[in-house]
Design a protein around this motif. Sequence first.
Motif, PDB file in Angstrom:
ATOM      1  N   ILE A  35      25.839 -33.446  -9.448  1.00 46.09           N
ATOM      2  CA  ILE A  35      26.188 -34.415  -8.401  1.00 46.09           C
ATOM      3  C   ILE A  35      27.181 -33.799  -7.416  1.00 46.09           C
ATOM      4  CG2 ILE A  35      27.471 -36.556  -7.967  1.00 46.09           C
ATOM      5  CD1 ILE A  35      26.161 -37.709 -10.472  1.00 46.09           C
ATOM      6  N   ILE A  84      23.611 -39.755  -5.460  1.00 50.58           N
ATOM      7  CA  ILE A  84      23.521 -40.651  -6.609  1.00 50.58           C
ATOM      8  C   ILE A  84      22.076 -41.067  -6.824  1.00 50.58           C
ATOM      9  CG2 ILE A  84      24.168 -42.914  -7.516  1.00 50.58           C
ATOM     10  CD1 ILE A  84      26.405 -40.890  -7.625  1.00 50.58           C
ATOM     11  N   THR A  94      20.140 -39.979 -10.297  1.00 49.43           N
ATOM     12  CA  THR A  94      19.807 -41.070 -11.219  1.00 49.43           C
ATOM     13  C   THR A  94      18.306 -41.312 -11.306  1.00 49.43           C
ATOM     14  OG1 THR A  94      20.104 -42.724  -9.460  1.00 49.43           O
ATOM     15  CG2 THR A  94      22.018 -42.233 -10.857  1.00 49.43           C
ATOM     16  N   PHE A  99      24.095 -45.987  -9.967  1.00 46.59           N
ATOM     17  CA  PHE A  99      24.902 -45.257 -10.948  1.00 46.59           C
ATOM     18  C   PHE A  99      25.066 -46.064 -12.234  1.00 46.59           C
ATOM     19  CE2 PHE A  99      28.874 -43.929 -12.906  1.00 46.59           C
ATOM     20  CZ  PHE A  99      28.749 -42.545 -12.909  1.00 46.59           C
ATOM     21  N   TYR A 134      23.372 -45.000 -16.046  1.00 47.86           N
ATOM     22  CA  TYR A 134      24.133 -44.360 -17.118  1.00 47.86           C
ATOM     23  C   TYR A 134      24.629 -45.327 -18.197  1.00 47.86           C
ATOM     24  CZ  TYR A 134      23.875 -40.174 -14.301  1.00 47.86           C
ATOM     25  OH  TYR A 134      23.395 -39.091 -13.598  1.00 47.86           O
TER      26      TYR A 134
END
Length: 575
Positions: free
Chosen positions: A72, A105, A109, A503, A507
């Motif tokens: 990232i 992001i 992701t 995000f 996660y």
Amino acid sequence: MLQIIAALVIYIALVIPMGTYLYHIASGQKTFADPVFNRIDNGIYKICGINRQGMNWKQYVASLLTTNAVMIFAGYLILRIQGSLFLNPNGIEGMEPTLAFNTIISFMTNTNLQHYAGESGLSYLSQTLVIIFMMFTSAATGYAACMAFIRGITGSGTHLGNFHEDFIRITTRVLIPFSIIIALILVSQGTPENYTANLTLHTLEGKNQDIAMGPMAALVAIKHLGTNGGGFLGANSATPLENPTILTNLVEMYAMAILPGACVIVFGKMFHDRKKENGAEAKKMRALIGHQARPILGAMAILFLIGLSICFFAEKAGNPLLEHAGLSQAMGNMEGKEVRFGIDQSVLFTTVTTSFTTGTVNNMHDSLTPLGGMVPLLHMMLNCVFGGKGVGFMNMIMYAILAVFLCGLMIGRTPEYLGKKIEGREMKLIVIVLILHPLLILGFSALAVVNQAGLAGITNPGFHGLTQVLYEFASSAANNGSGFEGLADNTGFWNITTGIVMFLGRYIPIIAQLAIAGSLFAKRRMNESAGTLRTDNVIFTMTLVFIVYIFAALTFFPALALGPIAEHLILWFPM
């Protein structure tokens, strides 16, 4: 209808051998390509200094998060300074900070939500080192987590695996070789693959037109195989450059659907090592676990077919207002669709891309009928209809354990799944996974419609405008990436809010699901008894489908009623 049925039959024929191959990779068994790939993998392990020791769930999560964080940071830096770097023949400037945040992001992701147009917003270096690179790595991250999850819940092996080893093996043995094959097919059909500047051509109408060039075929191949979805071009696979023919349309659909379906096959094949026990009991246990894949696959297929049918008949019905105005709707709703694909292939592509959480589009979802547009929206809200990179499978297992727990409470039986007792710790983590998704979608949608910065991006009034907002955050939370494309979303508000949703939606579930896998892995397997709830039959399959729909109705129906359902009723039953 025959086109759709034929496409689905071919898919079934492809997904089973792919599932077997993926199972051999996940379980470390021999494959026909080992002589080549073993040398490549061992070289990578040596260069990177990778320790291949087994990990528990905490170590696995820590390795996953650390690896993703490094990528990232590096990707964000490249996007910000791309204007000063090489491989930029079109002279594209660096990205604005909030857009760079959203983009990095988005692609890390595996969402690929695009608030920019690829042909004018990214240099070839960014397309290659950030976008294409992260399409591989984000997909590999998801599949690695899924394989660790399967090992945990089935009790296969002595640990959950090693993240770095899983990450590399999936990349080198699945994503790269199959992407090369898909890219060659795309190039043969006319998709560009080069690093030359855009072409400016003089058209037959006497005007000039810019034709995008660049490493397009490479990106399109992995965007589908890795269930990414971000297009090289702003219009994605609706353009004849990314998706030239009906052959490429089918190849792209199979590419995005084959690995998520294969994850369920892997689950069915991966069983606990019972070598120390007698052969009869080991065989019985393998059969017990192997049959568990059937209700999971069956529930996913039922949800998919119901959604596909609704979308198909809604688009075939067309727009009644045009019919009243004397315009023929014999072909159905063709607005926003490519004539070379028609309604049939457009509807199938739409349902596949949002069921397998890929996000690529071959038609504009903003132009779908209200009920037709509700199907992709609902499937992203469910986020368990196959899903991408193993996410749908893991979410469906959450629903399966929830169904076991609820049914066990109602009939007085001990909640068990795969021979493991389901207790408070697992249920708390499952609640986190299942509640987080609607909380992100509905909470941030509410924020958008009460905030002036959010309202400024809504380009359609009334019910359709609310649907646009719901779709944007559902796509972000489900790591899908498709959009209604009617939303003016490249602003600070939309870039930051959707970045946060992507995000958290990626996660937190992975952490909680691996924690569940680690908890179940550590438990002793219970012997099957008369009080054990069967989870390998048709009754449990139907129970699972109803649990998913009931949960969706309780959480999302009010929002859907104010969006696509209300728009449908006004369209067909005007005041």
